[in-house]
Design an enzyme around this catalytic site. Structure first.
Site, short mmCIF file in Angstrom:
data_model
loop_
_atom_site.label_atom_id
_atom_site.label_comp_id
_atom_site.label_asym_id
_atom_site.label_seq_id
_atom_site.Cartn_x
_atom_site.Cartn_y
_atom_site.Cartn_z
N ASP A 32 51.09 50.92 53.04
CA ASP A 32 52.34 51.45 52.47
C ASP A 32 52.29 51.37 50.95
O ASP A 32 52.27 50.27 50.38
CB ASP A 32 53.51 50.63 53.01
N ASP A 33 52.24 52.53 50.30
CA ASP A 33 52.25 52.63 48.83
C ASP A 33 50.95 52.14 48.18
O ASP A 33 50.96 51.70 47.02
CB ASP A 33 53.41 51.83 48.21
N CYS A 72 57.52 57.80 52.25
CA CYS A 72 56.98 57.29 53.51
C CYS A 72 57.45 57.95 54.80
O CYS A 72 56.62 58.31 55.63
CB CYS A 72 57.15 55.79 53.59
N ARG A 76 54.79 59.74 57.34
CA ARG A 76 54.48 59.17 58.65
C ARG A 76 54.76 60.16 59.78
O ARG A 76 54.00 60.25 60.76
CB ARG A 76 55.28 57.88 58.84
N LYS A 125 54.99 48.85 60.34
CA LYS A 125 56.12 49.62 59.85
C LYS A 125 56.25 50.94 60.61
O LYS A 125 55.28 51.68 60.74
CB LYS A 125 55.94 49.89 58.35
N HIS A 127 59.61 53.30 60.48
CA HIS A 127 60.36 54.09 59.50
C HIS A 127 60.56 55.56 59.89
O HIS A 127 60.56 56.45 59.04
CB HIS A 127 59.71 54.01 58.11
N SER A 150 61.29 50.09 55.89
CA SER A 150 60.65 49.44 54.75
C SER A 150 61.04 47.97 54.64
O SER A 150 62.15 47.57 55.02
CB SER A 150 61.02 50.17 53.44
N HIS A 245 53.97 47.85 49.87
CA HIS A 245 55.35 48.15 49.48
C HIS A 245 56.01 46.85 49.03
O HIS A 245 55.73 45.77 49.58
CB HIS A 245 56.09 48.73 50.69
N ASP A 297 50.17 55.75 53.15
CA ASP A 297 51.20 56.75 53.42
C ASP A 297 51.55 57.61 52.21
O ASP A 297 52.09 58.70 52.34
CB ASP A 297 52.46 56.10 53.99
N ASN A 298 51.26 57.12 51.02
CA ASN A 298 51.47 57.89 49.78
C ASN A 298 50.88 57.09 48.63
O ASN A 298 50.33 56.01 48.83
CB ASN A 298 52.96 58.20 49.53
N LYS A 318 53.68 57.76 43.63
CA LYS A 318 54.70 57.96 44.65
C LYS A 318 55.86 58.80 44.12
O LYS A 318 56.24 58.70 42.96
CB LYS A 318 55.21 56.59 45.11
#
Length: 466
Positions: A32-33, A72, A76, A125, A127, A150, A245, A297-298, A318
């Site tokens: 994540d991130d 995110c 996803r 995660k 989300h 998150s 994240h 995810d990004n 992001k």
């Protein structure tokens, strides 16, 4: 449409025996991130990731691997369905205590593989909606263990809490209800970061101890793999780590280990646990037949300073339509099929995973009228000589498009800032200018015009889903 597709898949399985243990197992590790540069194999100068670096040496490293959104929830949803997020009606992040999520009528990778005999599990995660109808167990996953959104959000008050739920740090439902009753915000500051840990569709711990969660997610994934192998079933594990994240958390074993401070500690703990997972596959004798994919995810959350990652040499991160927002690490390892030590510079994306896994399992997607945007990239994965990307265009939401080495930005006005003029259109050659620093639109107007036309046609298609 999904029902007809699943029925056809079941017939294929029964007739041809798809889904036996000689089929490939699949693991998708999704952080994540995490920024493009935040691995040793992508050039990090101060984060040590020996296990993922080794994974790249034993498989394929993609230099031009993309997600379909730079935030995110849409990203996803796109990965799991093979569609651009706008077609799913998912253009922003889901929050707890609000309606909505990934439509259960959409076909997911888990549903597709489950129909041909796979055991399926989501860990980490999610989300994509925290109400029961949107949770993983209603989206093709046999089981779920993780945080439903998150790690900086708040409790969901209508969540079902297990009778034996572990309440930590003085948390109580009564106190939470009092805070929500006085707050105007769906994410009250007093409850921020107090996120639940769920098993299937009930909360088993709140707030979850995030210092231990990277290891616990990996432990759960390893348990699922062991059970699947013991049951002689191929498996699909979607392991979506909740970090890096923010807020960042790390176990005592990794505190202060990295030259990149806490952010680096977090990545190095993820790397270590990725290694544990790979070692587990080897110990069970299924390493050779397991496709493992590692991505993010990004891009990095740059406004988090030292607690955010790096996308260098890409531009921005992001929430942007620049390369740093959409281009992410993409490492794939499958000893039985993917040649070792390869680097692929062709465009590939997370939306390609569903159609690719369909092809690898003998499932036809093309005739199923599923409106999938992804393409089969198996020949890229297998290092076929001279193979090119199957994407004529890759779209960065409604804002930009890439075709070959060229990227065109057509940025619409910001509806929240109507008084502010929109940036002018721009054209970049990513082969010569990976950082998108030199706008060459005046030098190549015919290329800009061609890409603008393609982007506008894409936007017009998406309008049908608004």
């Amino acid at each position: 449409m999904k029902t007809a597709f699943l029925f056809a898949s079941a017939i294929l399985w029964a007739a041809f025996g798809f889904g036996k243990t000689e089929s490939q197992n699949v693991i998708i590790i999704f952080t994540d991130d995490q920024g493009y540069q935040d691995l040793g194999c992508y050039g990090s100068p101060n984060i040590s990731t020996p296990r993922i670096d080794q994974m790249a040496k034993e498989g394929m490293l993609f230099t031009d691997f993309y997600v379909a959104s730079s935030v995110c929830s849409p990203s996803r949803a796109a990965l799991l369905t093979g569609k651009y997020p706008a077609k799913l009606g998912i253009n922003s992040v889901f929050w707890p205590n609000q309606p909505g999520g990934l439509d259960p009528e959409e076909l997911t990778i888990a549903e597709m593989l489950k129909e041909v005999g796979y055991a399926t599990m989501a860990v980490g995660k999610w989300h994509l909606g925290d109400k029961k109808e949107y949770l993983p167990t209603n989206q093709g996953f046999d089981a779920y263990y993780g945080i439903p959104y998150s790690n900086d959000m708040s409790p969901a008050l209508d969540m079902v809490y297990d009778p034996d739920c572990l309440y930590r740090d003085g948390f109580s439902l009564e106190k939470a209800k009092e805070i929500f009753a006085k707050a105007d915000d769906r994410n009250p500051p007093e409850l921020k970061n107090k996120v639940p840990l769920m098993r299937d569709d009930v909360c088993i711990e709140i707030p979850v101890d995030q210092r231990t969660i990277t290891k616990r997610f990996t432990d759960e994934g390893m348990r699922f793999i062991s059970e699947s192998v013991e049951a002689d079933r191929p498996f699909f594990l979607y392991l979506a780590h909740s970090m890096p994240h923010t807020p960042l958390h790390v176990s005592k074993d990794f505190e202060g280990k990295s030259e990149r401070s806490l952010y680096g500690d977090v990545i190095e703990e993820i790397d270590y646990n990725t290694g544990r997972l790979l070692d587990h596959l080897k110990a069970l004798g299924v390493e050779r037949d397991t496709l493992v994919i590692y991505s993010s995810d990004n891009g990095p959350w740059l406004n988090r300073g030292d607690h955010g990652g790096s996308a260098l040499p890409l531009s921005k991160g992001k929430k942007s339509h620049f390369e740093g927002g959409h281009r992410v690490p993409g490492v794939m390892r499958w000893p039985a099929r993917i040649p070792a030590g390869r680097v692929c510079s062709e465009v590939a994306t997370t939306i390609d995973l569903l159609p690719t896994l369909a092809v690898l399992n003998g499932i036809s997607v093309d005739g199923a009228d599923l409106d999938v945007d992804g393409k089969d990239i198996s020949r890229l994965m297998f290092g076929v000589e001279g193979e090119k990307t199957p994407h004529r265009h890759f779209f960065y939401k409604r804002a930009a498009v890439r075709s070959g080495d060229w990227k065109y930005h057509q940025v619409p006005p910001n509806p929240k800032r109507p008084e502010k003029a929109a940036p002018k259109p721009a054209l970049y050659n990513l082969k010569n200018d990976i950082s998108e620093s030199r706008n060459v639109i005046n030098e190549y107007p015919e290329i800009a015009e061609r890409l603008q036309k393609a982007l506008m046609e894409h936007v017009k298609i998406l309008e049908n889903y608004d």
